[in-house]
Design an enzyme around this catalytic site. Structure first.
Site, PDB file in Angstrom:
ATOM      1  N   ARG A   1       0.862  -1.192   0.000  1.00  0.00           N
ATOM      2  CA  ARG A   1       0.000   0.000   0.000  1.00  0.00           C
ATOM      3  C   ARG A   1       0.898   1.242   0.000  1.00  0.00           C
ATOM      4  NH1 ARG A   1      -0.888   4.788   2.205  1.00  0.00           N
ATOM      5  NH2 ARG A   1      -0.552   3.983   4.295  1.00  0.00           N
ATOM      6  N   GLU A   2       1.484   1.565   1.155  1.00  0.00           N
ATOM      7  CA  GLU A   2       2.372   2.749   1.200  1.00  0.00           C
ATOM      8  C   GLU A   2       3.507   2.595   0.170  1.00  0.00           C
ATOM      9  OE1 GLU A   2       2.491   5.606   3.637  1.00  0.00           O
ATOM     10  OE2 GLU A   2       3.831   6.233   2.029  1.00  0.00           O
TER      11      GLU A   2
ATOM     12  N   HIS B   1      -6.656  -0.596   3.773  1.00  0.00           N
ATOM     13  CA  HIS B   1      -6.500   0.817   4.103  1.00  0.00           C
ATOM     14  C   HIS B   1      -7.680   1.561   3.479  1.00  0.00           C
ATOM     15  CE1 HIS B   1      -4.335   4.794   3.534  1.00  0.00           C
ATOM     16  NE2 HIS B   1      -4.113   4.533   4.805  1.00  0.00           N
TER      17      HIS B   1
ATOM     18  N   ARG C   1      -9.331  -0.223  13.032  1.00  0.00           N
ATOM     19  CA  ARG C   1      -8.350   0.748  13.506  1.00  0.00           C
ATOM     20  C   ARG C   1      -8.756   2.113  12.993  1.00  0.00           C
ATOM     21  NH1 ARG C   1      -3.377   2.680  10.158  1.00  0.00           N
ATOM     22  NH2 ARG C   1      -5.172   3.721   9.253  1.00  0.00           N
TER      23      ARG C   1
ATOM     24  N   THR D   1       2.533  11.758   8.830  1.00  0.00           N
ATOM     25  CA  THR D   1       2.305  11.757   7.389  1.00  0.00           C
ATOM     26  C   THR D   1       3.379  12.491   6.595  1.00  0.00           C
ATOM     27  OG1 THR D   1      -0.029  11.672   7.933  1.00  0.00           O
ATOM     28  CG2 THR D   1       0.511  12.308   5.670  1.00  0.00           C
TER      29      THR D   1
ATOM     30  N   HIS E   1       3.407   5.162  12.263  1.00  0.00           N
ATOM     31  CA  HIS E   1       3.655   5.170  10.815  1.00  0.00           C
ATOM     32  C   HIS E   1       4.504   6.417  10.586  1.00  0.00           C
ATOM     33  CE1 HIS E   1       2.141   4.741   6.525  1.00  0.00           C
ATOM     34  NE2 HIS E   1       2.476   6.025   6.532  1.00  0.00           N
TER      35      HIS E   1
ATOM     36  N   HIS F   1       7.121   8.758   8.518  1.00  0.00           N
ATOM     37  CA  HIS F   1       7.734   9.089   7.214  1.00  0.00           C
ATOM     38  C   HIS F   1       9.151   9.628   7.414  1.00  0.00           C
ATOM     39  CE1 HIS F   1       4.913   8.291   3.930  1.00  0.00           C
ATOM     40  NE2 HIS F   1       4.010   8.297   4.905  1.00  0.00           N
TER      41      HIS F   1
ATOM     42  N   HIS G   1      41.466   0.222   5.497  1.00  0.00           N
ATOM     43  CA  HIS G   1      40.371  -0.616   6.001  1.00  0.00           C
ATOM     44  C   HIS G   1      40.538  -2.051   5.504  1.00  0.00           C
ATOM     45  CE1 HIS G   1      37.397   2.910   6.818  1.00  0.00           C
ATOM     46  NE2 HIS G   1      38.658   3.329   6.878  1.00  0.00           N
TER      47      HIS G   1
HETATM   48  C1  HCA Z   1      -1.883   7.933   2.875  1.00  0.00           C
HETATM   49  C2  HCA Z   1      -1.388   8.652   4.108  1.00  0.00           C
HETATM   50  C3  HCA Z   1      -0.788   7.747   5.145  1.00  0.00           C
HETATM   51  C4  HCA Z   1      -1.845   7.011   5.937  1.00  0.00           C
HETATM   52  C5  HCA Z   1      -1.311   6.263   7.122  1.00  0.00           C
HETATM   53  C6  HCA Z   1      -2.334   5.586   7.982  1.00  0.00           C
HETATM   54  C7  HCA Z   1       0.010   8.689   6.084  1.00  0.00           C
HETATM   55  O1  HCA Z   1      -1.091   7.762   1.929  1.00  0.00           O
HETATM   56  O2  HCA Z   1      -3.031   7.531   2.849  1.00  0.00           O
HETATM   57  O3  HCA Z   1      -3.505   5.558   7.651  1.00  0.00           O
HETATM   58  O4  HCA Z   1      -1.945   5.063   9.016  1.00  0.00           O
HETATM   59  O5  HCA Z   1       1.232   8.723   6.005  1.00  0.00           O
HETATM   60  O6  HCA Z   1      -0.658   9.413   6.822  1.00  0.00           O
HETATM   61  O7  HCA Z   1       0.113   6.842   4.557  1.00  0.00           O
HETATM   62 CU    CU Z   2       2.168   7.234   4.829  1.00  0.00          CU
END
Ligand code: HCA
Ligand code: CU
Length: 436
Positions: free
Chosen positions: A25-26, A98, A160, A193, A221, A223, A317
């Site tokens: 997904r991501e 998702h 969730r 995000t 989550h 980034h 090295h």
């Molecule tokens: C996205 C954003 C998301 C969602 C993460 C989540 C983010 O691409 O939909 O729902 O836990 O970084 O907020 O990846």
């Molecule tokens: Cu994300």
């Protein structure tokens, strides 16, 4: 605030750390796919990725909502079939969709047989103004009604809820929404995000949410816009977060999120062994290689579980690692499946490695004095190599035609004692090193 839903995880007891892998997904949102003119993972790729993740020990896999496209829907079904095939051997793996807080997404996910829904909605002022344009109380009202209905209709679903952009959402706003949603879900997501979180802000957020929702699991989550996705995930875990989103090689939107193998490797280094229960760490490097090949690239040099982390180019090295690899390798990558080490022949190589290479790997009669002379000639000429030539070829040419070196005869049975099989036989310039 308490969460009132007693939820049965198909007899599964969640471990101390549950990774929710979101490579499909991501990870699919990564621009790397475009760079390599691939644009998407095909169904075969997806099945191989899912199977590898399950064998690696991942129990939660996030997929797109099946109504994203007819292809995603077909892929969801194929992935579910691949997952089902592995249940007897590997136990149950949960497939999470998702989904937006939208009845169409929920219906599509339920129809496809998802085990759970990762519902999300933007809560920050920025998302509210520029993304969906709804005010906070409208969001709460809609989401609550939808979740109440979904909970009642599908009591078996793992629900969730995530406030997208949680780290740019005021704590009071986040809690106001989560208070309303708490009765219907088992987990709160707190996605960073846009990668603004720092270890102290993560620690603070996790503490606040744990105190306010003691019976609710939390999911992170993170980034990597600032390069903090790994350290933030570690910090969250250290403060009691149980669920972490990862992808293979950390790919994702922009610079991606936490890499699964980097995370497990660091938990190992920090001796958090109880968090590693059920993960097959030796599969770490192989899974990275498998996935890199899908992206048509090598395992990136910034990935901790990589062969690059064991490759030495500088003469000083190289000399030291010939004596003991621990001089320039602090952590045990063997347990993570990197069982080889490499020294690359090149302009920075010293006579030591040239001697080692000619004698131990190519079996020439060569003493140290001759190796020093050969190294001097090699160093002069190696700068003029064309892309068609290799440093190895040049070195052998010098050794044979200019220094008249001849081969030792080494009995077959001793050969394996000296040299390890090289990781990538395509790389002619790599010298396999014996691990000490
Ligand atoms: C996205 C954003 C998301 C969602 C993460 C989540 C983010 O691409 O939909 O729902 O836990 O970084 O907020 O990846
Ligand atoms: Cu994300």
């Amino acid at each position: 605030m308490t969460n009132s839903i007693p939820f049965q995880f198909k007899n599964y007891q969640p471990r101390r750390l549950e990774i929710i892998d979101t490579t499909l997904r991501e990870g699919s949102q990564s621009s790397l796919l475009h760079d390599h003119q691939k644009y998407f993972f095909n169904q075969e790729d997806k099945i191989e990725i899912v199977r590898s993740l399950i064998i690696y020990g991942v129990k939660f896999i996030e997929l797109f909502a099946p109504n994203v496209s007819p292809q995603e829907k077909a892929d969801f079904a194929a992935i579910k079939a691949a997952r089902d095939e592995l249940i007897v051997q590997k136990g149950y793996t949960f497939l999470l969709a998702h989904v937006r807080c939208h009845p169409d997404d929920i219906a599509a996910a339920v129809d496809s047989g998802a085990d759970g829904l990762n519902l999300y909605i933007g809560l920050s002022d920025i998302a509210r103004t520029h993304s969906h344009g709804k005010d906070l109380m409208t969001i709460v009202k809609n989401a609550r009604a939808l979740l109440e209905e979904t909970r009642a209709n599908y009591p078996h679903l793992i629900l969730r809820f995530s406030g997208e952009d949680a780290f740019r959402t005021a704590e009071a706003d986040l809690c106001r929404v989560y208070d309303e949603i708490a009765p219907y879900v088992v987990r709160f997501g707190t996605p960073d995000t846009v990668g603004v979180a720092t270890p102290p802000s993560v620690a603070q957020r996790v503490k606040v949410l744990r105190e306010r929702y003691p019976n609710m699991d939390l999911e992170g989550h993170f980034h990597d816009d600032r390069g903090f996705s790994l350290i933030n995930a570690l910090e969250a875990i250290k403060n009691g977060m149980r669920y972490i989103n990862t992808t293979l090689l950390g790919i994702g939107d922009r610079s991606g999120i936490t890499s699964i193998t980097a995370l497990l490797y660091n938990l190992y280094i920090d001796k958090m062994y109880d968090h590693l229960e059920g993960y097959h760490l030796r599969e770490s490097y192989p899974i990275n290689v498998m996935f890199a090949s899908k992206l048509r690239k090598l395992v990136p040099s910034k990935e901790p579980v990589s062969l690059t982390n064991r490759t030495h180019t500088a003469g000083v090295h190289q000399k030291a690692v010939l004596s003991s690899v621990t001089t320039y390798e602090a952590f045990p990558l063997d347990q993570f499946g990197v069982s080889e080490s490499e020294v690359l022949l090149g302009p920075l190589s010293g006579w030591n490695v040239i001697h080692y290479f000619l004698k131990e790997i190519k079996y020439y009669h060569v003493d140290e004095a001759t190796a020093k002379q050969i190294a001097a000639v090699f160093k002069e000429r190696v700068y003029n190599l064309t892309p068609q030539d290799s440093p190895t070829k040049l070195l052998i040419e010098i050794a044979e035609s200019e220094f008249g070196l001849s081969h030792l005869t080494v009995p077959e049975r001793f050969k394996d004692n000296i040299v390890q099989v090289m990781a990538d036989s395509q790389r002619e310039t790599a010298v396999g090193l014996k691990r000490k």
